[in-house]
Structure formats: structure tokens, C-alpha cells
Design a protein around this motif. Structure first.
Motif, PDB file in Angstrom:
ATOM      1  N   ALA A  67      25.191 -33.597  12.318  1.00 12.52           N
ATOM      2  CA  ALA A  67      24.157 -32.508  12.742  1.00 12.52           C
ATOM      3  C   ALA A  67      24.722 -31.146  12.116  1.00 12.52           C
ATOM      4  O   ALA A  67      26.100 -30.738  11.935  1.00 12.52           O
ATOM      5  N   GLY A  68      23.839 -30.553  11.444  1.00 12.92           N
ATOM      6  CA  GLY A  68      23.916 -29.084  10.927  1.00 12.92           C
ATOM      7  C   GLY A  68      23.285 -28.153  11.891  1.00 12.92           C
ATOM      8  O   GLY A  68      22.404 -28.319  12.682  1.00 12.92           O
ATOM      9  N   ILE A  69      24.287 -27.079  12.289  1.00 12.14           N
ATOM     10  CA  ILE A  69      23.791 -26.042  12.912  1.00 12.14           C
ATOM     11  C   ILE A  69      23.355 -24.847  12.379  1.00 12.14           C
ATOM     12  O   ILE A  69      24.319 -24.066  11.643  1.00 12.14           O
ATOM     13  N   GLN A  70      22.402 -24.174  12.322  1.00 11.64           N
ATOM     14  CA  GLN A  70      21.811 -23.177  11.367  1.00 11.64           C
ATOM     15  C   GLN A  70      21.678 -22.040  12.690  1.00 11.64           C
ATOM     16  O   GLN A  70      20.846 -22.294  13.644  1.00 11.64           O
ATOM     17  N   VAL A 107      23.221 -34.827   0.462  1.00  8.59           N
ATOM     18  CA  VAL A 107      23.972 -33.426   0.540  1.00  8.59           C
ATOM     19  C   VAL A 107      23.562 -32.931   1.966  1.00  8.59           C
ATOM     20  O   VAL A 107      22.210 -32.835   1.982  1.00  8.59           O
ATOM     21  N   PHE A 108      24.385 -32.285   2.606  1.00 11.10           N
ATOM     22  CA  PHE A 108      24.398 -31.558   3.717  1.00 11.10           C
ATOM     23  C   PHE A 108      24.367 -29.874   3.387  1.00 11.10           C
ATOM     24  O   PHE A 108      25.717 -29.580   3.205  1.00 11.10           O
ATOM     25  N   ALA A 109      23.444 -29.297   3.267  1.00 10.46           N
ATOM     26  CA  ALA A 109      23.735 -27.641   2.795  1.00 10.46           C
ATOM     27  C   ALA A 109      23.232 -26.974   4.005  1.00 10.46           C
ATOM     28  O   ALA A 109      21.964 -26.690   4.216  1.00 10.46           O
ATOM     29  N   VAL A 110      24.075 -26.407   4.532  1.00  9.84           N
ATOM     30  CA  VAL A 110      23.821 -25.614   5.884  1.00  9.84           C
ATOM     31  C   VAL A 110      24.104 -24.126   5.777  1.00  9.84           C
ATOM     32  O   VAL A 110      24.936 -23.584   5.432  1.00  9.84           O
ATOM     33  N   LYS A 139      16.753 -21.781   5.799  1.00  6.46           N
ATOM     34  CA  LYS A 139      16.477 -23.039   4.837  1.00  6.46           C
ATOM     35  C   LYS A 139      17.451 -23.919   4.559  1.00  6.46           C
ATOM     36  O   LYS A 139      17.961 -24.233   3.265  1.00  6.46           O
ATOM     37  N   SER A 140      18.330 -24.493   5.647  1.00  7.38           N
ATOM     38  CA  SER A 140      19.240 -25.460   5.296  1.00  7.38           C
ATOM     39  C   SER A 140      18.474 -26.636   4.874  1.00  7.38           C
ATOM     40  O   SER A 140      17.241 -26.965   5.277  1.00  7.38           O
ATOM     41  N   ILE A 141      19.401 -27.717   4.256  1.00  5.96           N
ATOM     42  CA  ILE A 141      18.649 -28.799   3.843  1.00  5.96           C
ATOM     43  C   ILE A 141      19.551 -29.986   3.981  1.00  5.96           C
ATOM     44  O   ILE A 141      20.814 -29.830   3.792  1.00  5.96           O
TER      45      ILE A 141
END
Length: 319
Positions: A7-10, A192-195, A205-207
Motif C-alpha cells: 500500500a502506498g500512502i499519498q 515500481v512503486f513511486a509514492v 500523482k503517485s504511480i
């Protein structure tokens, strides 16, 4: 199938006060909504924001709190990064990896501070690779690091299958970074997880990108928490058979005949780079880079060898 849920958190990041409690609150919400999450990734400099005046020594009480959260929920946790103040006064942009037992199992300092704008931040020199038992191999880079494919090359050449990339980008080049994230996934056949953060933490714009460059999720400009279940067998299959049965880029690089002299600093192959001037912030009305340049001089070639190279004339670029 080897599934794993990341999980990414923005979230909004403040510059002048701590964001730690807000981060911990979002972990609570995330785990209440999506209890199947196994790893949580925050954005670059999320705990204290982008000002190095809030640099902390490591270890510290905040990391202890995050360790408690990881242990309580049984998750892998990468709480963004913080400015780390060393005993000798140097400051690094440093992230840690916390395992489900609440132990710090890896530490990474950003290799490429965003110079010249991040003047005064020291560069890390050690790569960060860690294994999730029975799942796969993960690598960590921070924001601007991903612009330098050598960093991902080093990680994936050692078996990294998922690149975790906490980001703080609040500038107009975020769209370029999104393209780089997709290209990185395809070039190195990895997830690729770019947060990214919001407010003082970025433009969002996390991706999340899979190894075929397909975008699995892209956030907008609002708060977002996005658990994505990935399948590490997809990475292994693609590395064996190629992207959609086509390019087998890692094996092609392994079996290359060419050597790259540019990486030998004594080779002289980077002569052109030395003509680009110092790494400084542009000033108002700067004309750097628009003066007449003869590339034959820059590259050290002779008149005959460079006869096919066009001359650059002033701002218009006309020949």
C-alpha cells in the motif's frame, strides 16, 4: 503465484511541524480498511517535511514509534525518509525498512540529492536490498535516484524484483518522472512503486507500474491510500521469456559484448560532460548553454572526424 500486497500512502505533508501522528493515524485507517496489506510505503521526507533544519539523529523516538506500528499490524513499513544528522554535522536523506517484527532490517541514504537545489545534503553510497521471506527481493531508492538508471541497474542485477521509490516532487517535472517510472519498469523488468506527497510534500500523482510498463494505479492530486496486490511470479516469468514474449533485456545486458568506458572516470569518455559548466542554480536571464559551442572541441575530435557534426549557433540553433 507469489502474491504480496503493498500500500502506498499519498498524504498532505506540512513543512513546519511534525507529520508523524498523521502518518500513524493513516496506518490505523489503512489497516482497518484493508487488513490484507503486507507492506506500507510513505513519500519522501513525510515525517518532518522538506526542511533540513528538522534533521534528526538515528536511531530516534519517531523510528521507535513506527517500529511499534509495524509490529502491531504485522506489516513491513517504509515510513518515507527523514533528514539524518550525523555526529560530524553532515546531513543525509535517509529511509529505513522495518519488518513485521518491528526490527529495522535495512537503511538507505539517497545517492542523488536534488542538486543544486538540495545543496548541503550529503550523498549516500550504499545500495539497499532486502528480502521478504517466501516472497521476493526488494530494493529502495529515493526520488531523484530513479532518474539515474545506473541505480536501478545495480539493484536489479542483484535480483531486485520490486523497486520502492518514495518521492517528494512538487515541481513541473513530475510528468517526466511518471514516464521514467514506466520506462524503469520495462527496462529492468520489475514493479515500481513511486509514492509522492502533497502540499509541502509534492504534487501527488503517485504511480504503481508492473514489469510490462502497465500502470496499475495512478493517484491524482488528492489524498490517497492504494493497496495493490502484486505477483512476483510475473517478474520471474517475464525475465525468463521477455516482455510479452519479446525483449529479454536483463539477459541481453548480461550477454553483451560491449563494455562502457564512460563508467571508467579515467577513460576520458566523459570529456563532453566536463564542458557543461558547474552544477549551480540558474539565475534570472541566464544564458548558460546557449553560447556558440563547437562540439568538435568539446569531444576532443579532429576536423576530419567531426566534419559531419553540425555547428551550434546561438539561441536559434540554426546551422
Amino acid at each position: 503465484m507469489t502474491p504480496f500486497a503493498i500500500a502506498g500512502i499519498q498524504m498532505h505533508v506540512a513543512a513546519l511541524n511534525s507529520n508523524v501522528e498523521a502518518m500513524r493515524h493513516r496506518i490505523d485507517i489503512l489497516m482497518a480498511r484493508f487488513p490484507w496489506t503486507q507492506m506500507v510505503l510513505f513519500s519522501e521526507l513525510a515525517p518532518y517535511g522538506p526542511l533540513d533544519q528538522f534533521a534528526q539523529p538515528f536511531p530516534n523516538d519517531v523510528l521507535t514509534q513506527f517500529q511499534e506500528d509495524a509490529q502491531r499490524y504485522g506489516i513491513w513499513l517504509i515510513p518515507g525518509s527523514m533528514f539524518e544528522k550525523m555526529p560530524d554535522g553532515r546531513i543525509f536523506n535517509t529511509s529505513v525498512v522495518i519488518n513485521p517484527q518491528g526490527e529495522i532490517v535495512a537503511k538507505y541514504s539517497k545517492m542523488f540529492p536534488f542538486r543544486p537545489y538540495e545543496a548541503g545534503i550529503s550523498s549516500g553510497t550504499e545500495f539497499c536490498i532486502f528480502d521478504v521471506p517466501d516472497v521476493g527481493r526488494f530494493g529502495l531508492s529515493i526520488c531523484y535516484d530513479i532518474w539515474f538508471p545506473e541505480t536501478t541497474r545495480q539493484l536489479t542485477s542483484q535480483g531486485v524484483e520490486v523497486l520502492l521509490n518514495p518521492v517528494l516532487t512538487g515541481t513541473t517535472d513530475r510528468d517526466a518522472e511518471l514516464a521514467i517510472a514506466r520506462a524503469t519498469a520495462a527496462q529492468f523488468q520489475c514493479y515500481v512503486f513511486a509514492v509522492n506527497g502533497l502540499a509541502a510534500g509534492g504534487v501527488g500523482k503517485s504511480i504503481v507500474v508492473d514489469p510490462s510498463a502497465m500502470v496499475l494505479h495512478q493517484s491524482g492530486g488528492q489524498e490517497d491510500m492504494f493497496p495493490i496486490e502484486i505477483d512476483l511470479d510475473v517478474v520471474r516469468r517475464q525475465r525468463e521469456t521477455g516482455l510479452k514474449g519479446l525483449g529479454q533485456v536483463l539477459k541481453s545486458f548480461r550477454d553483451r559484448e560491449a563494455e562502457f568506458s564512460i563508467y571508467d572516470r579515467t577513460s576520458g569518455a566523459d570529456a563532453y560532460l566536463k564542458t557543461l559548466g558547474p552544477l549551480t542554480t540558474p539565475g534570472q536571464g541566464s544564458r548558460a548553454g546557449v553560447q556558440t559551442l563547437d562540439p568538435r572541441t568539446a569531444l576532443g575530435t579532429d576536423q576530419g572526424a567531426a566534419s559531419a557534426v553540425p555547428m551550434f549557433k546561438g539561441r536559434s540553433g540554426t546551422q
